[in-house]
Scaffold this motif. Structure first.
Motif, PDB file in Angstrom:
ATOM      1  N   ILE A 198     -15.246  -4.517 -14.979  1.00 28.93           N
ATOM      2  CA  ILE A 198     -16.204  -4.248 -16.042  1.00 28.93           C
ATOM      3  C   ILE A 198     -16.310  -5.515 -16.870  1.00 28.93           C
ATOM      4  N   GLY A 199     -17.504  -6.020 -16.997  1.00 25.38           N
ATOM      5  CA  GLY A 199     -17.641  -7.274 -17.724  1.00 25.38           C
ATOM      6  C   GLY A 199     -18.755  -7.187 -18.741  1.00 25.38           C
ATOM      7  N   ASN A 200     -18.699  -8.084 -19.670  1.00 22.05           N
ATOM      8  CA  ASN A 200     -19.682  -8.112 -20.728  1.00 22.05           C
ATOM      9  C   ASN A 200     -19.867  -9.553 -21.137  1.00 22.05           C
ATOM     10  N   ARG A 257     -13.235 -27.039 -28.047  1.00 21.24           N
ATOM     11  CA  ARG A 257     -13.825 -27.263 -29.374  1.00 21.24           C
ATOM     12  C   ARG A 257     -15.262 -27.745 -29.331  1.00 21.24           C
ATOM     13  N   GLU A 258     -15.943 -27.620 -28.189  1.00 21.07           N
ATOM     14  CA  GLU A 258     -17.350 -27.995 -28.137  1.00 21.07           C
ATOM     15  C   GLU A 258     -18.189 -26.767 -28.516  1.00 21.07           C
ATOM     16  N   PRO A 259     -19.436 -26.954 -28.970  1.00 24.67           N
ATOM     17  CA  PRO A 259     -20.258 -25.784 -29.311  1.00 24.67           C
ATOM     18  C   PRO A 259     -20.550 -24.927 -28.071  1.00 24.67           C
ATOM     19  N   LEU A 260     -20.519 -23.611 -28.263  1.00 19.80           N
ATOM     20  CA  LEU A 260     -20.712 -22.690 -27.136  1.00 19.80           C
ATOM     21  C   LEU A 260     -22.034 -21.962 -27.275  1.00 19.80           C
ATOM     22  N   ARG A 261     -22.629 -21.600 -26.106  1.00 19.17           N
ATOM     23  CA  ARG A 261     -23.852 -20.805 -26.181  1.00 19.17           C
ATOM     24  C   ARG A 261     -23.735 -19.487 -25.419  1.00 19.17           C
ATOM     25  N   HIS A 262     -22.638 -19.321 -24.711  1.00 18.11           N
ATOM     26  CA  HIS A 262     -22.491 -18.091 -23.934  1.00 18.11           C
ATOM     27  C   HIS A 262     -21.008 -17.749 -23.836  1.00 18.11           C
ATOM     28  N   LEU A 263     -20.675 -16.487 -24.152  1.00 16.20           N
ATOM     29  CA  LEU A 263     -19.278 -16.053 -24.036  1.00 16.20           C
ATOM     30  C   LEU A 263     -19.231 -14.770 -23.224  1.00 16.20           C
ATOM     31  N   GLY A 264     -18.141 -14.619 -22.499  1.00 14.26           N
ATOM     32  CA  GLY A 264     -18.033 -13.401 -21.689  1.00 14.26           C
ATOM     33  C   GLY A 264     -16.596 -12.915 -21.589  1.00 14.26           C
ATOM     34  N   VAL A 265     -16.436 -11.605 -21.480  1.00 15.53           N
ATOM     35  CA  VAL A 265     -15.110 -11.005 -21.265  1.00 15.53           C
ATOM     36  C   VAL A 265     -15.238 -10.101 -20.047  1.00 15.53           C
ATOM     37  N   HIS A 266     -14.330 -10.249 -19.090  1.00 17.25           N
ATOM     38  CA  HIS A 266     -14.387  -9.430 -17.892  1.00 17.25           C
ATOM     39  C   HIS A 266     -13.029  -8.779 -17.653  1.00 17.25           C
ATOM     40  N   LEU A 267     -13.053  -7.482 -17.379  1.00 17.62           N
ATOM     41  CA  LEU A 267     -11.810  -6.755 -17.121  1.00 17.62           C
ATOM     42  C   LEU A 267     -11.811  -6.354 -15.653  1.00 17.62           C
ATOM     43  N   SER A 268     -10.711  -6.675 -14.944  1.00 20.28           N
ATOM     44  CA  SER A 268     -10.709  -6.317 -13.527  1.00 20.28           C
ATOM     45  C   SER A 268      -9.334  -5.827 -13.096  1.00 20.28           C
ATOM     46  N   ASP A 269      -9.177  -5.654 -11.776  1.00 22.12           N
ATOM     47  CA  ASP A 269      -7.994  -5.033 -11.199  1.00 22.12           C
ATOM     48  C   ASP A 269      -7.781  -3.672 -11.885  1.00 22.12           C
ATOM     49  N   LEU A 270      -8.773  -2.828 -11.733  1.00 16.52           N
ATOM     50  CA  LEU A 270      -8.775  -1.563 -12.459  1.00 16.52           C
ATOM     51  C   LEU A 270      -7.955  -0.503 -11.716  1.00 16.52           C
ATOM     52  N   VAL A 271      -7.326   0.348 -12.472  1.00 20.38           N
ATOM     53  CA  VAL A 271      -6.614   1.501 -11.906  1.00 20.38           C
ATOM     54  C   VAL A 271      -7.022   2.739 -12.711  1.00 20.38           C
TER      55      VAL A 271
END
Lengths: 413, 87
Positions: free
Chosen positions: A251-253, A334-348
């Motif tokens: 599940i990612g976002n 420390r550089e400027p960011l334009r996209h961030l993501g969090v992904h959760l895996s290996d689900l049980v």
């Protein structure tokens, strides 16, 4: 027994759904007949082409390019924002229609379905059924589809890619040399931008050349993926049609930020907001995650990510966020960011919770509060409870997820 | 016929079998004046589900300004709205 598999693909899905809906509501112009695209919001820097009409294709407008460059190619281009709830209802209508022909319908993505017609063709031949489905989509639902017919999912998918729009194609195994092999190798499923340069170096330009290449050579250069695409080039695939309810693997976002994120505080708020939505989806799927991945894209569009395996799987927003936070602190340059993501895996499944000696003592309290917050949000809306950090921060408390229930593409057949 | 797709206030009847029949509607014209039109005959009814959106389409006949007119009305299930579709 030989299987009969159909692949149904909606032609320029988002755009034709939008066009049909507008025509139904009295629009005088059919968007499909003028240069038009569905594009993201430019103000929040999501301004890319999501779908294009066939007249827009003539201006060499590509899916995924920026709206700015699309407009420079065609100054009187019509740009419309996406409306995901509409697309979901269109996709549902398509699935309902297909389920009248076979119980085995797999929604492969929002606009693509596989249908297993094996044993469902007593009254009509498979070709007649495929033709009828194509015609019914056009007359009843108002949008056109391409239907591919074959004996496995891969060949059916390749068949529906042949000539568009509103066409029905077959690609039975005996037709492979004539229909599949002359196609350029970039058209083959799973041969993307990473694989293609390697294949070109091996002097492989068509699917036929790939099919006749030595599998050992491909495996040497491309590892196991080489063998997979060699099988695909030969039309070998035995993956089953899985009716709705395929197990979730991760599940990612992620979100593209409306401004460059250059302070740690803001970046962490984004991560918290992304984790919050991802963890909510994890809990609603009754799953626990064991691996947390954080991915970043800076203003030069270079992408990097970091992941960590937890001691014991969890679904707690706070515990997952702690991991995301420490991953972020390790990796951020420390550089400027334009996209961030969090992904959760290996689900049980969350039937059991493995307690650990090193666990936070407050695990059960965390679970109780997560459960309560989820329930409040389900009853009174997602913004009914938000964390105190978010008000006046300019960052939405729940980030990511285009549209909660909208199915996206997978790289597995 | 010209496409109008203007929303209207409608009085309709739903019978025990769930069959919906439009009876009369109120529409406001360009001068914001209300006009009430009684539907005299229903010539045809069909259901469409374009883009997965279910709508009932009625072809009806009424006397408007002393003239017999034929026009189309639409009922959208998802929003419970009535529209004067084509006249």
């Amino acid at each position: 027994m030989e299987r009969i598999i159909l692949h149904v693909d909606v032609n320029s899905a988002y755009l034709s759904w939008e066009a049909v809906y507008r025509l139904q509501h009295g629009a005088r112009i059919d968007l499909r007949t003028i240069p038009s695209v569905i594009g993201g919001d430019e103000k929040s820097r999501r301004g890319i082409v999501l779908a294009k009409s066939i007249p827009a294709k003539k201006y060499d407008i590509q899916t995924g390019e920026t709206l700015w460059s699309a407009r420079s190619k065609c100054p009187n281009l019509v740009v419309l924002p996406p409306s995901y709830p509409l697309y979901l209802s269109c996709s549902d209508a398509l699935v309902r229609l297909l389920k009248k022909y076979s119980p085995k319908v797999e929604r492969y993505s929002g606009d693509e379905c596989f249908v297993d017609l094996t044993g469902c063709t007593q009254k009509k031949t498979a070709e007649e059924t495929a033709w009828e489905i194509k015609e019914r989509c056009r007359t009843e639902l108002g949008f056109t589809v391409n239907v591919g017919l074959s004996t496995n999912k891969l060949l059916a998918k390749m068949a529906s890619e042949l000539e568009k729009p509103d066409k029905m194609h077959t690609m039975y195994p005996h037709e492979i040399p004539e229909k599949l092999w002359p196609m350029p190798v970039r058209k083959l499923f799973l041969s993307g931008p990473k694989t293609l340069p390697k294949l070109y170096k091996l002097n492989i330009f068509t699917i036929g050349q790939l099919a006749h290449a030595s599998p050992d050579l491909l495996q040497h250069h491309l590892k196991s993926h080489g063998l997979t695409i060699w099988k695909y080039a030969n039309g070998i695939d035995d993956s089953p049609v899985v009716p709705d309810g395929r197990a979730v693997k991760g599940i990612g976002n992620s979100t593209t930020t409306p401004f460059d994120v250059d302070s740690e505080k803001e970046a962490l708020l984004y991560l918290l907001s992304l984790t919050e939505t991802a963890a909510m989806r994890l809990r609603s799927n009754k799953m626990l995650a064991r691996v947390v991945t954080v991915s970043l894209r800076d203003t030069n569009l270079s992408f990097y990510s970091h992941q960590r395996r937890l001691v014991s799987p969890t679904d707690s927003t706070l515990l997952l966020y702690r991991q995301a936070k420490s991953l972020f602190k390790e990796m951020w340059r420390r550089e400027p960011l334009r996209h961030l993501g969090v992904h959760l895996s290996d689900l049980v499944e969350n039937k059991f919770y493995q307690t650990s000696f090193f666990d936070d003592t407050a695990v059960s309290r965390q679970q109780a509060i997560d459960k309560t917050i989820d329930e409040i949000r389900a009853s009174y809306g997602a913004d009914a409870v938000v964390r105190g950090l978010f008000p006046h921060s300019g960052i939405p408390p729940l980030c990511g997820g285009v549209y909660e229930a909208f199915p996206t593409m997978r790289s597995l057949l | 016929m010209k496409v109008l797709m203007q929303s209207v206030d409608m009085i309709c009847c739903t019978n025990r079998d769930g069959v919906i029949t439009p009876i009369k509607f109120r529409i406001s014209d360009e001068k914001e004046e209300n006009r009430i039109v009684k539907i005299d005959r229903i010539l045809d009814r069909k259901e469409e589900k374009l883009a997965g959106n279910r709508m009932l389409v009625f072809t009806v006949q009424s006397i408007i300004r002393g003239r017999e007119c034929r026009f189309e009305m639409k009922y959208e299930f998802s929003t419970c709205k009535w529209f004067l579709y084509k006249i």
